[in-house]
Scaffold this active site. Structure first.
Site, short mmCIF file in Angstrom:
data_model
loop_
_atom_site.label_atom_id
_atom_site.label_comp_id
_atom_site.label_asym_id
_atom_site.label_seq_id
_atom_site.Cartn_x
_atom_site.Cartn_y
_atom_site.Cartn_z
N GLY A 195 0.81 -1.21 0.00
CA GLY A 195 0.00 0.00 0.00
C GLY A 195 0.85 1.26 0.00
O GLY A 195 2.09 1.21 0.08
N GLY A 246 -3.14 7.27 -5.54
CA GLY A 246 -3.99 8.46 -5.69
C GLY A 246 -3.39 9.45 -6.67
O GLY A 246 -4.06 9.95 -7.56
N GLY A 261 -5.77 5.80 2.20
CA GLY A 261 -5.52 7.24 2.22
C GLY A 261 -4.76 7.55 0.96
O GLY A 261 -3.60 7.17 0.83
N HIS A 262 -5.42 8.15 0.00
CA HIS A 262 -4.81 8.40 -1.31
C HIS A 262 -4.54 9.90 -1.44
O HIS A 262 -5.47 10.71 -1.43
CB HIS A 262 -5.72 7.90 -2.44
CG HIS A 262 -5.87 6.40 -2.43
ND1 HIS A 262 -6.64 5.71 -3.33
CD2 HIS A 262 -5.32 5.46 -1.62
CE1 HIS A 262 -6.56 4.42 -3.08
NE2 HIS A 262 -5.77 4.24 -2.04
N THR A 290 -6.19 -0.36 10.65
CA THR A 290 -6.41 1.08 10.67
C THR A 290 -7.55 1.43 11.64
O THR A 290 -7.84 2.61 11.83
CB THR A 290 -6.78 1.59 9.27
OG1 THR A 290 -7.94 0.88 8.83
CG2 THR A 290 -5.65 1.36 8.29
N VAL A 312 -3.51 8.71 6.70
CA VAL A 312 -4.73 8.80 7.50
C VAL A 312 -4.40 8.76 8.98
O VAL A 312 -4.85 9.59 9.76
CB VAL A 312 -5.68 7.63 7.15
CG1 VAL A 312 -6.88 7.62 8.08
CG2 VAL A 312 -6.12 7.73 5.70
N ARG A 369 0.71 7.17 11.32
CA ARG A 369 1.65 6.18 11.86
C ARG A 369 2.93 6.15 11.04
O ARG A 369 2.90 6.32 9.82
CB ARG A 369 1.03 4.77 11.81
CG ARG A 369 -0.04 4.55 12.83
CD ARG A 369 -0.51 3.10 12.83
NE ARG A 369 -1.22 2.74 11.61
CZ ARG A 369 -1.65 1.50 11.33
NH1 ARG A 369 -1.41 0.52 12.17
NH2 ARG A 369 -2.30 1.26 10.22
N ASP A 398 12.84 9.82 -6.43
CA ASP A 398 13.53 11.05 -5.98
C ASP A 398 14.02 10.94 -4.53
O ASP A 398 15.00 11.58 -4.15
CB ASP A 398 12.59 12.26 -6.11
CG ASP A 398 11.27 12.04 -5.38
OD1 ASP A 398 10.47 11.19 -5.84
OD2 ASP A 398 11.04 12.69 -4.35
N GLY A 448 8.15 13.26 -7.66
CA GLY A 448 7.70 14.18 -6.61
C GLY A 448 6.22 14.03 -6.42
O GLY A 448 5.54 13.42 -7.26
P1 GDP Z 1 -1.60 5.76 -2.02
O1 GDP Z 1 -2.29 5.26 -0.81
O2 GDP Z 1 -1.06 4.65 -2.86
O3 GDP Z 1 -2.43 6.71 -2.83
O4 GDP Z 1 -0.33 6.56 -1.50
P2 GDP Z 1 -0.30 7.60 -0.25
O5 GDP Z 1 -0.95 8.85 -0.66
O6 GDP Z 1 -0.77 6.95 0.98
O7 GDP Z 1 1.26 7.77 -0.05
C1 GDP Z 1 2.10 8.26 -1.05
C2 GDP Z 1 2.82 9.50 -0.50
O8 GDP Z 1 3.91 9.82 -1.33
C3 GDP Z 1 1.93 10.73 -0.51
O9 GDP Z 1 2.32 11.54 0.56
C4 GDP Z 1 2.25 11.38 -1.84
O10 GDP Z 1 2.02 12.78 -1.84
C5 GDP Z 1 3.70 11.08 -1.96
N1 GDP Z 1 4.21 10.89 -3.33
C6 GDP Z 1 3.59 10.33 -4.39
N2 GDP Z 1 4.43 10.23 -5.44
C7 GDP Z 1 5.61 10.72 -5.02
C8 GDP Z 1 6.90 10.85 -5.64
O11 GDP Z 1 7.13 10.47 -6.78
N3 GDP Z 1 7.88 11.40 -4.88
C9 GDP Z 1 7.70 11.81 -3.60
N4 GDP Z 1 8.73 12.33 -2.94
N5 GDP Z 1 6.50 11.70 -2.98
C10 GDP Z 1 5.48 11.15 -3.69
P1 IMO Z 2 -3.80 2.65 0.73
O1 IMO Z 2 -4.97 2.46 -0.19
C1 IMO Z 2 -1.13 0.89 3.72
C2 IMO Z 2 -2.87 -2.09 6.43
C3 IMO Z 2 -3.00 -1.74 7.89
C4 IMO Z 2 -2.87 -3.11 8.52
C5 IMO Z 2 -3.58 -4.02 7.53
C6 IMO Z 2 -5.02 -4.34 7.89
O2 IMO Z 2 -3.67 4.03 1.26
O3 IMO Z 2 -2.56 2.11 0.11
P2 IMO Z 2 -7.29 -2.93 7.86
O4 IMO Z 2 -7.65 -1.66 8.54
O5 IMO Z 2 -7.40 -2.88 6.37
O6 IMO Z 2 -7.98 -4.13 8.44
O7 IMO Z 2 -5.72 -3.14 8.22
O8 IMO Z 2 -3.55 -3.33 6.29
N1 IMO Z 2 -3.50 -1.14 5.48
C7 IMO Z 2 -2.82 -0.28 4.71
N2 IMO Z 2 -1.50 -0.02 4.64
N3 IMO Z 2 -1.98 1.52 2.88
C8 IMO Z 2 -3.30 1.25 2.92
O9 IMO Z 2 -4.18 1.75 2.02
C9 IMO Z 2 -3.78 0.35 3.89
N4 IMO Z 2 -5.01 -0.13 4.22
C10 IMO Z 2 -4.82 -1.04 5.18
O10 IMO Z 2 -1.98 -0.87 8.30
O11 IMO Z 2 -1.50 -3.50 8.54
MG MG Z 3 -2.23 5.47 1.28
#
Ligand code: GDP
Ligand code: IMO
Ligand code: MG
Length: 422
Positions: free
Chosen positions: A12, A17, A40-41, A128, A299, A302, A332, A413
């Site tokens: 994850g 996002g 959390g996207h 979560t 979200v 952690r 990066d 980025g």
């Molecule tokens: P998702 O759950 O897969 O949508 O990813 P998250 O939003 O939880 O976590 C990705 C994090 O990395 C976010 O804080 C983004 O703003 C950041 N991010 C995404 N792409 C890049 C990248 O290419 N470089 C850097 N430095 N940050 C990035």
């Molecule tokens: P995105 O979409 C990272 C992890 C939790 C825990 C396990 C089970 O932002 O990539 P749950 O609440 O689903 O029963 O938790 O899965 N987990 C994630 N880790 N990114 C996520 O979503 C996650 N959604 C759940 O931390 O280890």
């Molecule tokens: Mg996420």
């Protein structure tokens, strides 16, 4: 027409996002197919940052967005998310549709999530806390409450589920305070009414009608393959199928309607919560990656555990998803590193393998690394492949050879603009 699927290949937080938002203008619709507010996207553009949990990342640039039947929805969190977007000028009432068959997360599901974790003690999953597991459990045990139920005998269905949950909570020694429960319920029931502001549809017809009309659809995954309930690091997983097949069951799309499968990964690896992680770094390098990559939950806030890229796990993820194109994120973060490591095999009981094993128990699995030279060049303001330093091109060529799949996008980025297509 076929649907394209974008999903995470690691644990994850790969950056789904951001990339969904980047790709959105090429599609007529975006649909989430599983997970819930455990996701959390993060999206960044025009100097603003948004974190989406249940709402598809297409909402900023697309008129049709669907929360599919495979998603579990908490009305309270959905309402908060939708109202915040509305305040920043994104009115979803026209563009967002909710599938009738998506299951509702009840207040007591969240209480059960916490009680189950407590009961597991040291073996807890580190969920979560959003009620994901108990809601999917009710779905598969045929006890769930769906969005479509809010129009039909809802009070009865809700009370039956809630009372069953209260019995279970009592058995776990976690009976809620009646006043607190009443307050949670009042908020939840009001948020259920709020759902009626949206188009509540038969999502499977919506998607298939779009395809029939020659429209294009992008399916947005949540979590990642290593958290898939079948193929992930069980039992330290989430409760849904995060793999490509989840897009079929989570939207009502036939397998032969899947087009491109975009697999997205970080140039290193992270994980939140408990569970095995063979390439985890406990040293200064791990700390450096966490600091440079701002690896804290979108979200929950952690700390994310950090480590080197794991090609054994990635190859497996590419196989079970049928990935056709790769997207590499956050390279990066490694811009300043002298050398970069990639795990190419595991040593298990003295034997080498590059096949992802049944158990990746950290005590038994020792990662075998290949060390590559770093590119030592800031890349965040680069806009084209022609600017890539040689060592970076070599790194990409190495990954493509190992993974036998082309890397079509490199993200340098968090901003929408910091995206380079190859
Ligand atoms: P998702 O759950 O897969 O949508 O990813 P998250 O939003 O939880 O976590 C990705 C994090 O990395 C976010 O804080 C983004 O703003 C950041 N991010 C995404 N792409 C890049 C990248 O290419 N470089 C850097 N430095 N940050 C990035
Ligand atoms: P995105 O979409 C990272 C992890 C939790 C825990 C396990 C089970 O932002 O990539 P749950 O609440 O689903 O029963 O938790 O899965 N987990 C994630 N880790 N990114 C996520 O979503 C996650 N959604 C759940 O931390 O280890
Ligand atoms: Mg996420």
């Amino acid at each position: 027409m076929k649907v394209d699927v974008l999903l995470g290949l690691q644990w994850g937080d790969e950056g789904k996002g951001k990339v969904v938002d980047v790709l959105t203008p090429r599609y007529d619709a975006v649909a989430r197919f599983q997970g819930g507010p455990n996701a959390g996207h993060t999206l960044e553009f025009d100097g603003k940052k948004y974190v989406l949990r249940s709402i598809p990342s297409g909402v900023f640039r697309n008129d049709t967005n669907l929360i599919g039947n495979g998603v579990v929805l908490d009305p309270v969190l959905f309402r908060e998310e939708a109202e915040a977007l509305c305040e920043s000028g994104v009115d979803l009432r026209q563009s967002l549709k909710l599938s009738k068959k998506a299951h509702l997360i009840l207040p007591t599901h969240r209480l059960l999530d916490a009680a189950n974790e407590k009961a597991k003690g040291d073996a807890k999953i580190g969920t979560t806390g959003k009620g994901i597991g108990p809601t999917y459990t009710d779905k598969t045990s045929r006890n769930g409450v769906r969005i479509g139920d809010i129009f039909d005998n809802f009070s009865e269905k809700y009370a039956a589920a809630r009372n069953r949950h209260l019995d279970r909570l009592a058995a776990l020694g976690a009976t809620p305070d009646p006043e607190e429960l009443a307050a949670l319920e009042a908020r939840w029931l009001s948020a259920v009414e709020y759902l009626k502001n949206y188009d509540i549809v038969d999502g499977e017809f919506l998607v298939n009608d779009l395809l029939q009309q020659g429209k294009s659809v992008l399916c947005e995954g949540a979590q990642g393959t290593m958290l898939d309930v079948d193929f992930g690091s069980y039992p330290f997983v989430t409760s849904s199928n995060t793999v490509c097949a989840g897009a079929c069951t989570g939207l009502g799309i036939a397998p032969n309607k899947i087009g491109e499968v975009f697999g997205i990964f970080k140039a290193y690896c992270t994980r939140v919560g408990s569970g095995p992680f063979p390439t985890e770094l406990f040293d200064e390098t791990g700390k450096l990656i966490r600091d440079l990559g701002h690896e804290y939950g979108a979200v929950t806030g952690r700390e994310r555990r950090c480590g080197w890229i794991d090609l054994v796990a990635l190859k497996y993820a590419i196989m079970v998803n049928g990935v056709t194109k790769l997207i590499m994120m956050k390279s990066d973060v490694l811009d300043g590193f002298d050398t970069i490591k990639a795990c190419t095999a595991y040593e298990i009981d003295g034997k080498l393998t590059d096949r992802f094993p049944y158990s990746i128990d950290s005590d038994r699995v020792k990662p075998v690394y290949k060390e590559l030279p770093g590119w030592k060049t800031p890349m965040s303001s680069m806009t084209s492949e022609s600017q890539f330093p040689k060592q970076f091109n070599d790194y990409i060529a190495f990954l493509e050879k190992e993974l036998q799949t082309p890397i079509v996008i490199v993200s340098v980025g968090p901003d929408r603009m910091q995206t380079i297509e190859r």
